[in-house]
Write a protein that holds these residues in place. Structure first.
Motif, PDB file in Angstrom:
ATOM      1  N   ARG A  28      -3.635   0.096  -4.329  1.00  0.00           N
ATOM      2  CA  ARG A  28      -2.894  -0.324  -3.142  1.00  0.00           C
ATOM      3  C   ARG A  28      -1.443  -1.104  -3.982  1.00  0.00           C
ATOM      4  NH1 ARG A  28      -6.277  -3.011   1.231  1.00  0.00           N
ATOM      5  NH2 ARG A  28      -4.058  -3.663   1.837  1.00  0.00           N
ATOM      6  N   LEU A  29      -0.568  -1.080  -3.083  1.00  0.00           N
ATOM      7  CA  LEU A  29       0.990  -1.190  -3.470  1.00  0.00           C
ATOM      8  C   LEU A  29       0.788  -2.779  -3.674  1.00  0.00           C
ATOM      9  CD1 LEU A  29       3.734  -0.494  -3.820  1.00  0.00           C
ATOM     10  CD2 LEU A  29       3.912  -0.757  -1.558  1.00  0.00           C
ATOM     11  N   CYS A  30       0.089  -3.654  -2.777  1.00  0.00           N
ATOM     12  CA  CYS A  30       0.151  -5.048  -2.998  1.00  0.00           C
ATOM     13  C   CYS A  30      -0.658  -5.327  -4.135  1.00  0.00           C
ATOM     14  CB  CYS A  30      -0.295  -5.775  -1.956  1.00  0.00           C
ATOM     15  SG  CYS A  30      -2.178  -5.486  -1.471  1.00  0.00           S
ATOM     16  N   THR A  31      -1.164  -4.633  -4.812  1.00  0.00           N
ATOM     17  CA  THR A  31      -2.106  -5.104  -6.035  1.00  0.00           C
ATOM     18  C   THR A  31      -1.325  -4.876  -7.345  1.00  0.00           C
ATOM     19  OG1 THR A  31      -3.360  -3.082  -6.288  1.00  0.00           O
ATOM     20  CG2 THR A  31      -4.412  -5.220  -5.113  1.00  0.00           C
ATOM     21  N   ILE A  32      -0.247  -4.076  -7.404  1.00  0.00           N
ATOM     22  CA  ILE A  32       0.516  -3.538  -8.514  1.00  0.00           C
ATOM     23  C   ILE A  32       1.439  -4.363  -8.991  1.00  0.00           C
ATOM     24  CG2 ILE A  32       2.124  -1.974  -9.267  1.00  0.00           C
ATOM     25  CD1 ILE A  32       0.869   0.310  -7.468  1.00  0.00           C
ATOM     26  N   ASN A  33       1.497  -4.933  -9.910  1.00  0.00           N
ATOM     27  CA  ASN A  33       2.382  -6.046 -10.330  1.00  0.00           C
ATOM     28  C   ASN A  33       3.534  -5.553 -11.063  1.00  0.00           C
ATOM     29  OD1 ASN A  33       0.510  -8.070  -9.980  1.00  0.00           O
ATOM     30  ND2 ASN A  33      -0.562  -8.058 -11.611  1.00  0.00           N
ATOM     31  N   PHE A  34       4.098  -4.378 -10.785  1.00  0.00           N
ATOM     32  CA  PHE A  34       5.378  -3.835 -11.305  1.00  0.00           C
ATOM     33  C   PHE A  34       6.199  -3.950 -10.147  1.00  0.00           C
ATOM     34  CE2 PHE A  34       2.230  -1.616 -13.430  1.00  0.00           C
ATOM     35  CZ  PHE A  34       2.704  -1.768 -14.871  1.00  0.00           C
ATOM     36  N   SER A  35       7.597  -4.141 -10.520  1.00  0.00           N
ATOM     37  CA  SER A  35       8.569  -4.369  -9.682  1.00  0.00           C
ATOM     38  C   SER A  35       8.883  -3.098  -8.550  1.00  0.00           C
ATOM     39  CB  SER A  35       9.917  -4.480 -10.296  1.00  0.00           C
ATOM     40  OG  SER A  35      10.633  -3.339 -10.922  1.00  0.00           O
ATOM     41  N   LEU A  36       9.548  -3.320  -7.477  1.00  0.00           N
ATOM     42  CA  LEU A  36       9.890  -2.286  -6.351  1.00  0.00           C
ATOM     43  C   LEU A  36      10.863  -1.187  -7.088  1.00  0.00           C
ATOM     44  CD1 LEU A  36       9.756  -4.273  -3.102  1.00  0.00           C
ATOM     45  CD2 LEU A  36       8.054  -2.800  -4.053  1.00  0.00           C
ATOM     46  N   GLY A  37      11.724  -1.756  -8.198  1.00  0.00           N
ATOM     47  CA  GLY A  37      12.650  -1.019  -8.801  1.00  0.00           C
ATOM     48  C   GLY A  37      11.914   0.179  -9.592  1.00  0.00           C
ATOM     49  N   VAL A  38      10.672  -0.185 -10.301  1.00  0.00           N
ATOM     50  CA  VAL A  38      10.108   0.644 -11.165  1.00  0.00           C
ATOM     51  C   VAL A  38       9.364   1.711 -10.118  1.00  0.00           C
ATOM     52  CG1 VAL A  38       8.154   0.663 -12.692  1.00  0.00           C
ATOM     53  CG2 VAL A  38       9.790  -0.927 -12.964  1.00  0.00           C
ATOM     54  N   ILE A  39       8.736   1.118  -9.422  1.00  0.00           N
ATOM     55  CA  ILE A  39       8.063   2.026  -8.022  1.00  0.00           C
ATOM     56  C   ILE A  39       9.023   3.156  -7.416  1.00  0.00           C
ATOM     57  CG2 ILE A  39       6.592   2.100  -6.086  1.00  0.00           C
ATOM     58  CD1 ILE A  39       5.418  -0.627  -7.039  1.00  0.00           C
ATOM     59  N   LEU A  47       7.063  11.594  -9.216  1.00  0.00           N
ATOM     60  CA  LEU A  47       5.765  11.219  -9.931  1.00  0.00           C
ATOM     61  C   LEU A  47       4.870  10.843  -9.004  1.00  0.00           C
ATOM     62  CD1 LEU A  47       7.383  10.351 -13.274  1.00  0.00           C
ATOM     63  CD2 LEU A  47       6.557  12.517 -12.712  1.00  0.00           C
ATOM     64  N   VAL A  48       4.944   9.784  -8.206  1.00  0.00           N
ATOM     65  CA  VAL A  48       3.869   9.231  -7.343  1.00  0.00           C
ATOM     66  C   VAL A  48       4.612   9.284  -5.877  1.00  0.00           C
ATOM     67  CG1 VAL A  48       3.504   7.471  -9.203  1.00  0.00           C
ATOM     68  CG2 VAL A  48       5.350   6.941  -7.369  1.00  0.00           C
ATOM     69  N   LYS A  49       3.730   9.024  -4.922  1.00  0.00           N
ATOM     70  CA  LYS A  49       3.803   9.081  -3.588  1.00  0.00           C
ATOM     71  C   LYS A  49       3.597   7.856  -2.976  1.00  0.00           C
ATOM     72  CE  LYS A  49       0.319  12.340  -2.202  1.00  0.00           C
ATOM     73  NZ  LYS A  49      -0.048  13.451  -1.702  1.00  0.00           N
ATOM     74  N   ILE A  50       4.033   7.247  -1.633  1.00  0.00           N
ATOM     75  CA  ILE A  50       3.398   6.094  -1.090  1.00  0.00           C
ATOM     76  C   ILE A  50       2.751   6.623   0.156  1.00  0.00           C
ATOM     77  CG2 ILE A  50       4.095   4.044   0.080  1.00  0.00           C
ATOM     78  CD1 ILE A  50       4.790   3.840  -3.057  1.00  0.00           C
ATOM     79  N   ASN A  51       1.566   6.221   0.542  1.00  0.00           N
ATOM     80  CA  ASN A  51       0.914   6.592   1.817  1.00  0.00           C
ATOM     81  C   ASN A  51       0.418   5.270   2.452  1.00  0.00           C
ATOM     82  OD1 ASN A  51       1.073   9.424   1.007  1.00  0.00           O
ATOM     83  ND2 ASN A  51      -0.883   9.264  -0.025  1.00  0.00           N
ATOM     84  N   ASN A  52       0.540   5.412   3.884  1.00  0.00           N
ATOM     85  CA  ASN A  52       0.175   4.343   4.748  1.00  0.00           C
ATOM     86  C   ASN A  52      -1.301   5.006   5.126  1.00  0.00           C
ATOM     87  OD1 ASN A  52      -0.506   2.368   6.430  1.00  0.00           O
ATOM     88  ND2 ASN A  52       1.506   2.872   7.700  1.00  0.00           N
ATOM     89  N   THR A  53      -2.485   4.402   4.789  1.00  0.00           N
ATOM     90  CA  THR A  53      -3.824   4.791   5.246  1.00  0.00           C
ATOM     91  C   THR A  53      -4.062   4.049   6.713  1.00  0.00           C
ATOM     92  OG1 THR A  53      -4.832   3.101   3.889  1.00  0.00           O
ATOM     93  CG2 THR A  53      -4.552   5.281   2.973  1.00  0.00           C
ATOM     94  N   GLY A  54      -3.452   3.233   7.269  1.00  0.00           N
ATOM     95  CA  GLY A  54      -3.801   2.381   8.222  1.00  0.00           C
ATOM     96  C   GLY A  54      -4.445   0.874   7.873  1.00  0.00           C
ATOM     97  N   ALA A  55      -4.975   1.074   6.534  1.00  0.00           N
ATOM     98  CA  ALA A  55      -5.489  -0.267   5.838  1.00  0.00           C
ATOM     99  C   ALA A  55      -4.881  -0.822   4.885  1.00  0.00           C
ATOM    100  CB  ALA A  55      -6.959   0.068   5.367  1.00  0.00           C
ATOM    101  N   GLY A  56      -3.316  -0.235   4.937  1.00  0.00           N
ATOM    102  CA  GLY A  56      -2.479  -0.525   3.757  1.00  0.00           C
ATOM    103  C   GLY A  56      -1.665   0.576   2.912  1.00  0.00           C
ATOM    104  N   PHE A  57      -0.809   0.159   2.324  1.00  0.00           N
ATOM    105  CA  PHE A  57       0.011   1.253   1.676  1.00  0.00           C
ATOM    106  C   PHE A  57      -0.626   1.368   0.208  1.00  0.00           C
ATOM    107  CE2 PHE A  57       2.837  -0.453   4.722  1.00  0.00           C
ATOM    108  CZ  PHE A  57       3.646   0.697   5.041  1.00  0.00           C
ATOM    109  N   TYR A  58      -0.818   2.804  -0.147  1.00  0.00           N
ATOM    110  CA  TYR A  58      -1.183   3.050  -1.347  1.00  0.00           C
ATOM    111  C   TYR A  58      -0.167   3.837  -2.198  1.00  0.00           C
ATOM    112  CZ  TYR A  58      -6.216   1.438  -0.329  1.00  0.00           C
ATOM    113  OH  TYR A  58      -7.015   0.906  -0.020  1.00  0.00           O
TER     114      TYR A  58
END
Length: 65
Positions: A28-39, A47-58
């Protein structure tokens, strides 16, 4: 003069990739402790993608073919 990439972001991006691999490939995006710049760097490098599952962003690792 061209700007040089920030070496700290590269180091943290590698740590973020390791974290995602240990979490089974997504977290989950909210549990990751890395900066938004790194993501954002990882998203830009595809290398990664962001998905909205309806229950949050992953954040998920991209499939490497």
């Amino acid at each position: 003069m061209p700007k040089k990439a920030n070496p700290v972001l590269k180091d943290h991006s590698q740590l973020c990739l390791q974290y995602l691999r240990r979490c089974g490939g997504s977290a989950r995006l909210c549990t990751i402790n890395f900066s938004l710049g790194v993501i954002q760097t990882l998203v830009n490098r595809k290398l990664v993608k962001i998905n909205n599952t309806g229950a949050g962003f992953y954040v998920q690792l991209e499939d490497i073919k």
